[in-house]
Design a protein around this motif. Structure first.
Motif: not given
Length: 310
Positions: A71-85, A197-206
């Motif tokens: 769940e925490l990883d999901g929070e990190i991905r969602r936040a950083f996807l917004l940042l990278t966008n 690299a972060v954007r791709n990770c977050c987009s692909h749910l890695s």
């Protein structure tokens, strides 16, 4: 290939308990939430018994902890996807603004010169991708195909940057930095390769947090601009900072935060809210897991850097 029931049995042999999350809940999570490979990957963050009858088994690890870190990883991905966008959007707008002020540029020739400057393989790859996405017969890219088809081989820079992926935009930015002999733009380009690299990770749910260990060493130095930014934010070059920035994933996340903070432009309110929420989530996990788990120091460091931005 194991069934969810067999996956639970396997985890039990490795010392994972099912007290705070019973086996039925675990089976549901492994069936409806995410894959075994994804959820179980966070187990590597926890220590194992080194000797005795439990040698090789995890210490104090319940399946609930794996779900919680997922769940925490999901929070990190969602936040950083917004940042990278936001970063990608602002960087494109700023580059177009800079190009419009260049009196010698007409918007078309610079794209042609960029293409000519690339090696043959990459140039052909860009052309193949554009041709594949053309929507001349209704079978191309639903969202950009008509635009690509309209301009075809003679594409102005404002269209090129709109339809090309982030990687090609970064290559174009580097081309401009060299053309204008602009070291600041060149440094921004290198920062944005980390952002990509972060954007791709977050987009692909890695997974991200499962790599918060000392084993994930970076072979690259953290950009000097980022190190200077950290110092300006009061996070001095201590042994702890150097240790965390040797981790490749943390290095990329921190560089993304630095780019977000320094790029200027109009950031979305969703990004700023997500950062505030992420800080709270990280700090809550720091309290929950305590200092006996080494990954907690990574969460604490990330929360500290996030706080300098939000």
């Amino acid at each position: 290939m194991l069934t969810p029931e067999e996956q639970v049995a396997l985890l039990k042999t490795k010392g994972v308990t099912f007290e705070r999350c019973d086996e039925a809940e675990a089976i549901f999570a492994l069936t409806e939430r995410d894959s075994f490979l994804h959820i179980a990957s966070y187990r590597k963050l926890f220590p194992k018994h080194q000797d005795g009858c439990d040698a090789g088994k995890y210490i104090g690890l319940d399946f609930a902890d794996l779900v919680d870190l997922d769940e925490l990883d999901g929070e990190i991905r969602r936040a950083f996807l917004l940042l990278t966008n936001d970063i990608e959007r602002i960087a494109k707008a700023q580059l177009l603004g800079r190009l419009s002020s260049q009196e010698q540029e007409d918007g078309y020739s610079i794209v042609a010169r960029f293409m000519e400057s690339q090696d043959v393989g990459y140039r052909k790859a860009i052309k193949r991708d554009l041709e594949r996405r053309r929507d001349s017969n209704g079978s191309g890219d639903t969202y950009s195909g008509a635009l690509i088809d309209r301009y075809g081989e003679s594409m102005p820079v404002w269209v090129f940057l709109e339809v090309e992926p982030f990687g090609a935009q970064l290559a174009f930015m580097l081309f401009c930095a060299r053309l204008w002999e602009d070291t600041a733009l060149r440094d921004r380009h290198y920062e944005l390769t980390y952002v990509k690299a972060v954007r791709n990770c977050c987009s692909h749910l890695s997974c991200i947090a499962n790599g918060f260990t000392d084993a994930h060493r970076s072979v690259y130095d953290t950009p000097f601009s980022v190190q200077r930014w950290l110092a300006d934010k009061g996070i001095k070059s201590t042994k702890a900072r150097k240790s965390k920035l040797r981790n490749r994933r943390m290095q990329q996340l921190v560089t993304t935060l630095a780019a977000f903070d320094t790029i200027g432009g109009c950031k979305s309110s969703e990004s700023l809210t997500a950062l505030s929420n992420l800080s709270d989530e990280l700090k809550e996990r720091v309290k929950r897991y305590g200092e006996q788990n080494s990954f907690v120091s990574y969460l604490s460091f990330l929360a500290r850097v996030v706080d300098t931005v939000k």
